[in-house]
Write an enzyme that holds these catalytic residues in place. Structure first.
Site, PDB file in Angstrom:
ATOM      1  N   ALA A  29       8.995   1.161   5.199  1.00 34.26           N
ATOM      2  CA  ALA A  29      10.428   0.838   5.241  1.00 34.26           C
ATOM      3  C   ALA A  29      11.117   1.607   6.365  1.00 34.26           C
ATOM      4  O   ALA A  29      11.902   1.039   7.134  1.00 34.26           O
ATOM      5  CB  ALA A  29      11.072   1.148   3.890  1.00 34.26           C
ATOM      6  N   ALA A  65       3.641  15.273   8.213  1.00 35.32           N
ATOM      7  CA  ALA A  65       2.777  14.730   9.270  1.00 35.32           C
ATOM      8  C   ALA A  65       3.088  13.252   9.530  1.00 35.32           C
ATOM      9  O   ALA A  65       3.001  12.782  10.675  1.00 35.32           O
ATOM     10  CB  ALA A  65       1.308  14.898   8.888  1.00 35.32           C
ATOM     11  N   ASN A 111      10.409  13.707   5.784  1.00 38.75           N
ATOM     12  CA  ASN A 111       9.471  13.132   4.812  1.00 38.75           C
ATOM     13  C   ASN A 111       8.710  14.232   4.082  1.00 38.75           C
ATOM     14  O   ASN A 111       8.394  15.278   4.657  1.00 38.75           O
ATOM     15  CB  ASN A 111       8.481  12.205   5.523  1.00 38.75           C
ATOM     16  CG  ASN A 111       7.778  11.286   4.551  1.00 38.75           C
ATOM     17  OD1 ASN A 111       8.420  10.684   3.688  1.00 38.75           O
ATOM     18  ND2 ASN A 111       6.470  11.172   4.665  1.00 38.75           N
ATOM     19  N   GLY A 137       7.444   5.912   5.552  1.00 37.58           N
ATOM     20  CA  GLY A 137       6.528   4.828   5.203  1.00 37.58           C
ATOM     21  C   GLY A 137       6.925   3.559   5.945  1.00 37.58           C
ATOM     22  O   GLY A 137       7.638   3.610   6.961  1.00 37.58           O
ATOM     23  N   ARG A 170      15.470 -12.492  -3.785  1.00 34.87           N
ATOM     24  CA  ARG A 170      16.711 -13.252  -3.629  1.00 34.87           C
ATOM     25  C   ARG A 170      16.670 -14.123  -2.382  1.00 34.87           C
ATOM     26  O   ARG A 170      17.632 -14.830  -2.085  1.00 34.87           O
ATOM     27  CB  ARG A 170      17.899 -12.295  -3.525  1.00 34.87           C
ATOM     28  CG  ARG A 170      18.111 -11.444  -4.760  1.00 34.87           C
ATOM     29  CD  ARG A 170      18.719 -12.249  -5.875  1.00 34.87           C
ATOM     30  NE  ARG A 170      18.685 -11.499  -7.128  1.00 34.87           N
ATOM     31  CZ  ARG A 170      19.111 -11.988  -8.287  1.00 34.87           C
ATOM     32  NH1 ARG A 170      19.582 -13.213  -8.345  1.00 34.87           N
ATOM     33  NH2 ARG A 170      19.050 -11.272  -9.379  1.00 34.87           N
ATOM     34  N   LYS A 180       3.553  -6.449   4.951  1.00 37.81           N
ATOM     35  CA  LYS A 180       4.200  -6.393   6.277  1.00 37.81           C
ATOM     36  C   LYS A 180       3.261  -5.905   7.381  1.00 37.81           C
ATOM     37  O   LYS A 180       3.359  -6.350   8.521  1.00 37.81           O
ATOM     38  CB  LYS A 180       5.460  -5.516   6.222  1.00 37.81           C
ATOM     39  CG  LYS A 180       6.577  -6.158   5.403  1.00 37.81           C
ATOM     40  CD  LYS A 180       7.853  -5.328   5.434  1.00 37.81           C
ATOM     41  CE  LYS A 180       8.900  -5.971   4.545  1.00 37.81           C
ATOM     42  NZ  LYS A 180      10.191  -5.254   4.592  1.00 37.81           N
ATOM     43  N   ASN A 215       8.318  -8.675   9.223  1.00 34.66           N
ATOM     44  CA  ASN A 215       8.890  -9.295   8.015  1.00 34.66           C
ATOM     45  C   ASN A 215       9.223 -10.764   8.236  1.00 34.66           C
ATOM     46  O   ASN A 215       9.678 -11.431   7.308  1.00 34.66           O
ATOM     47  CB  ASN A 215      10.145  -8.553   7.543  1.00 34.66           C
ATOM     48  CG  ASN A 215      11.357  -8.861   8.385  1.00 34.66           C
ATOM     49  OD1 ASN A 215      11.232  -9.249   9.543  1.00 34.66           O
ATOM     50  ND2 ASN A 215      12.533  -8.698   7.823  1.00 34.66           N
ATOM     51  N   MET A 241      18.240   1.810   1.287  1.00 36.72           N
ATOM     52  CA  MET A 241      17.714   0.524   1.735  1.00 36.72           C
ATOM     53  C   MET A 241      17.351  -0.387   0.558  1.00 36.72           C
ATOM     54  O   MET A 241      17.089  -1.570   0.755  1.00 36.72           O
ATOM     55  CB  MET A 241      16.509   0.751   2.655  1.00 36.72           C
ATOM     56  CG  MET A 241      16.967   1.259   4.022  1.00 36.72           C
ATOM     57  SD  MET A 241      15.673   1.934   5.091  1.00 36.72           S
ATOM     58  CE  MET A 241      14.603   0.544   5.249  1.00 36.72           C
TER      59      MET A 241
HETATM   60  P1  ATR Z   1       7.473   1.595   1.857  1.00 43.72           P
HETATM   61  O1  ATR Z   1       6.772   0.452   2.521  1.00 43.72           O
HETATM   62  O2  ATR Z   1       8.412   1.186   0.745  1.00 43.72           O
HETATM   63  O3  ATR Z   1       8.125   2.512   2.823  1.00 43.72           O
HETATM   64  P2  ATR Z   1       5.362   3.506   1.590  1.00 43.72           P
HETATM   65  O4  ATR Z   1       4.856   3.157   2.940  1.00 43.72           O
HETATM   66  O5  ATR Z   1       4.411   3.745   0.484  1.00 43.72           O
HETATM   67  O6  ATR Z   1       6.338   2.385   1.060  1.00 43.72           O
HETATM   68  O7  ATR Z   1       6.323   4.782   1.761  1.00 43.72           O
HETATM   69  C1  ATR Z   1       6.998   5.347   0.692  1.00 43.72           C
HETATM   70  C2  ATR Z   1       7.884   6.470   1.216  1.00 43.72           C
HETATM   71  O8  ATR Z   1       8.573   7.077   0.106  1.00 43.72           O
HETATM   72  C3  ATR Z   1       7.131   7.582   1.900  1.00 43.72           C
HETATM   73  O9  ATR Z   1       7.960   8.164   2.884  1.00 43.72           O
HETATM   74  C4  ATR Z   1       6.881   8.545   0.744  1.00 43.72           C
HETATM   75  O10 ATR Z   1       6.641   9.896   1.101  1.00 43.72           O
HETATM   76  P3  ATR Z   1       5.124  10.366   1.453  1.00 43.72           P
HETATM   77  O11 ATR Z   1       4.841   9.842   2.821  1.00 43.72           O
HETATM   78  O12 ATR Z   1       5.217  11.852   1.408  1.00 43.72           O
HETATM   79  O13 ATR Z   1       4.243   9.787   0.398  1.00 43.72           O
HETATM   80  C5  ATR Z   1       8.199   8.449   0.039  1.00 43.72           C
HETATM   81  N1  ATR Z   1       8.123   8.866  -1.370  1.00 43.72           N
HETATM   82  C6  ATR Z   1       7.539   8.202  -2.375  1.00 43.72           C
HETATM   83  N2  ATR Z   1       7.687   8.897  -3.521  1.00 43.72           N
HETATM   84  C7  ATR Z   1       8.353  10.029  -3.234  1.00 43.72           C
HETATM   85  C8  ATR Z   1       8.811  11.144  -3.997  1.00 43.72           C
HETATM   86  N3  ATR Z   1       8.594  11.226  -5.324  1.00 43.72           N
HETATM   87  N4  ATR Z   1       9.474  12.132  -3.355  1.00 43.72           N
HETATM   88  C9  ATR Z   1       9.694  12.056  -2.031  1.00 43.72           C
HETATM   89  N5  ATR Z   1       9.290  11.031  -1.251  1.00 43.72           N
HETATM   90  C10 ATR Z   1       8.632  10.026  -1.843  1.00 43.72           C
END
Ligand code: ATR
Length: 281
Positions: free
Chosen positions: A135, A159, A155, A133, A19, A69, A90, A223
């Site tokens: 975001a 870790a 999370n 992650g 958008r 990013k 960003n 978000m």
């Molecule tokens: P982004 O840039 O959108 O943050 P990312 O860096 O891949 O993408 O991070 C995704 C986030 O969503 C991470 O915190 C991830 O948890 P992990 O670090 O344990 O992978 C979280 N996430 C993704 N799928 C998930 C799920 N099914 N349940 C819980 N957390 C999830």
């Protein structure tokens, strides 16, 4: 070819859904700025080339979305303190001397939407940030600068939450914020503000936290916006919390980028109202 008006774009993959061109066109119209803003679909291995091509064509700046990013932060020759802390950018701007400056306006946008548009104060509040992650990393610094009482970063992979907390320990101490990392299983108590920065809903998974984290009147903020935010908003409503999607964050991060590029602050609240109406139609 260098265009007559200043040229900007959003680079991402995918980017068709973005958008940002609409938002920046409205900002430009409402502030009387002449500029051109387009979507730029970048090949997954082509980010450096896309930046070079856009600069060669006279581009003045760009917004960066998933998954570039981190690369954007690395590509810049100068980084704001926010970028240095988050490791992600960003917003990019080419400066008069040809150098490339990187900022990250996501956290400022989130804070502006919560405090100004939703009218919720963050100072001395208890906050839960779900996810560790890109975001979540992009917004933790500006959240700490609001001086809440406590932020728990939760999370699935604990870790990663611990690493994010360690990276932000000095900023937390500066603002006297208790900053902790936890696994979803270890979460205890409830929070004034819960922010979902996970991609769990995109994978059809439930909200990665127990409903006990919500208290009456909590703000539960996703978000994301649109269908991706709906499971989290439904969960909040079912448990008596106030849900809010990330559309306001999208508009406010764009407003910060626009102000950086143009030196003019656009009427972001008006554009958010217009965008909500457009998406609802
Ligand atoms: P982004 O840039 O959108 O943050 P990312 O860096 O891949 O993408 O991070 C995704 C986030 O969503 C991470 O915190 C991830 O948890 P992990 O670090 O344990 O992978 C979280 N996430 C993704 N799928 C998930 C799920 N099914 N349940 C819980 N957390 C999830």
């Amino acid at each position: 070819m260098t265009s007559a008006v200043d040229s900007y774009c959003v680079m991402g993959n995918p980017v068709a859904h973005s958008r940002s061109p609409w938002i920046h066109a409205r900002f430009a119209a409402l502030t009387g700025q002449a500029l051109h803003y387009e979507r730029c679909l970048v090949a997954l291995d082509g980010f450096g080339q896309a930046l070079a091509d856009f600069a060669a064509a006279g581009g003045k700046g760009c917004n960066i979305t998933v998954p570039f990013k981190l690369e954007a932060a690395r590509a810049a020759t100068q980084r704001s303190p926010r970028v240095a802390l988050a490791g992600a950018a960003n917003t990019l701007v080419w400066q008069a001397d040809g150098s490339l400056y990187a900022d990250n306006t996501d956290g400022l946008g989130l804070v502006a939407d919560i405090t100004r548009n939703a009218g919720v104060t963050l100072a001395r509040r208890d906050m839960l940030l779900l996810g560790a992650g890109g975001a979540a990393a992009g917004v933790l610094g500006p959240l700490l600068e609001q001086a809440p009482r406590r932020i728990v970063v939760c999370n699935r992979t604990v870790a990663k939450a611990e690493a994010l907390v360690a990276q932000h320990a000095d900023l937390a101490a500066l603002h006297k914020v208790e900053l902790l990392a936890q696994s979803p299983q270890a979460l205890q108590g409830s929070f004034d503000v819960i922010i979902n920065g996970t991609a769990a809903s995109l994978q059809g998974a439930g909200v990665p936290a127990p409903a006990s984290v919500l208290r009456a009147g909590s703000l539960a903020y996703d978000m994301m916006y649109g269908p991706a935010a709906q499971p989290f908003l439904d969960w909040a409503a079912q448990h008596g919390a106030t849900g809010r999607d990330g559309l306001g964050m999208l508009v406010e991060q764009a407003a910060e980028a626009f102000a950086l590029w143009r030196g003019v602050r656009p009427p972001s609240a008006q554009v958010l109202t217009e965008l909500r109406a457009l998406l609802a139609a």
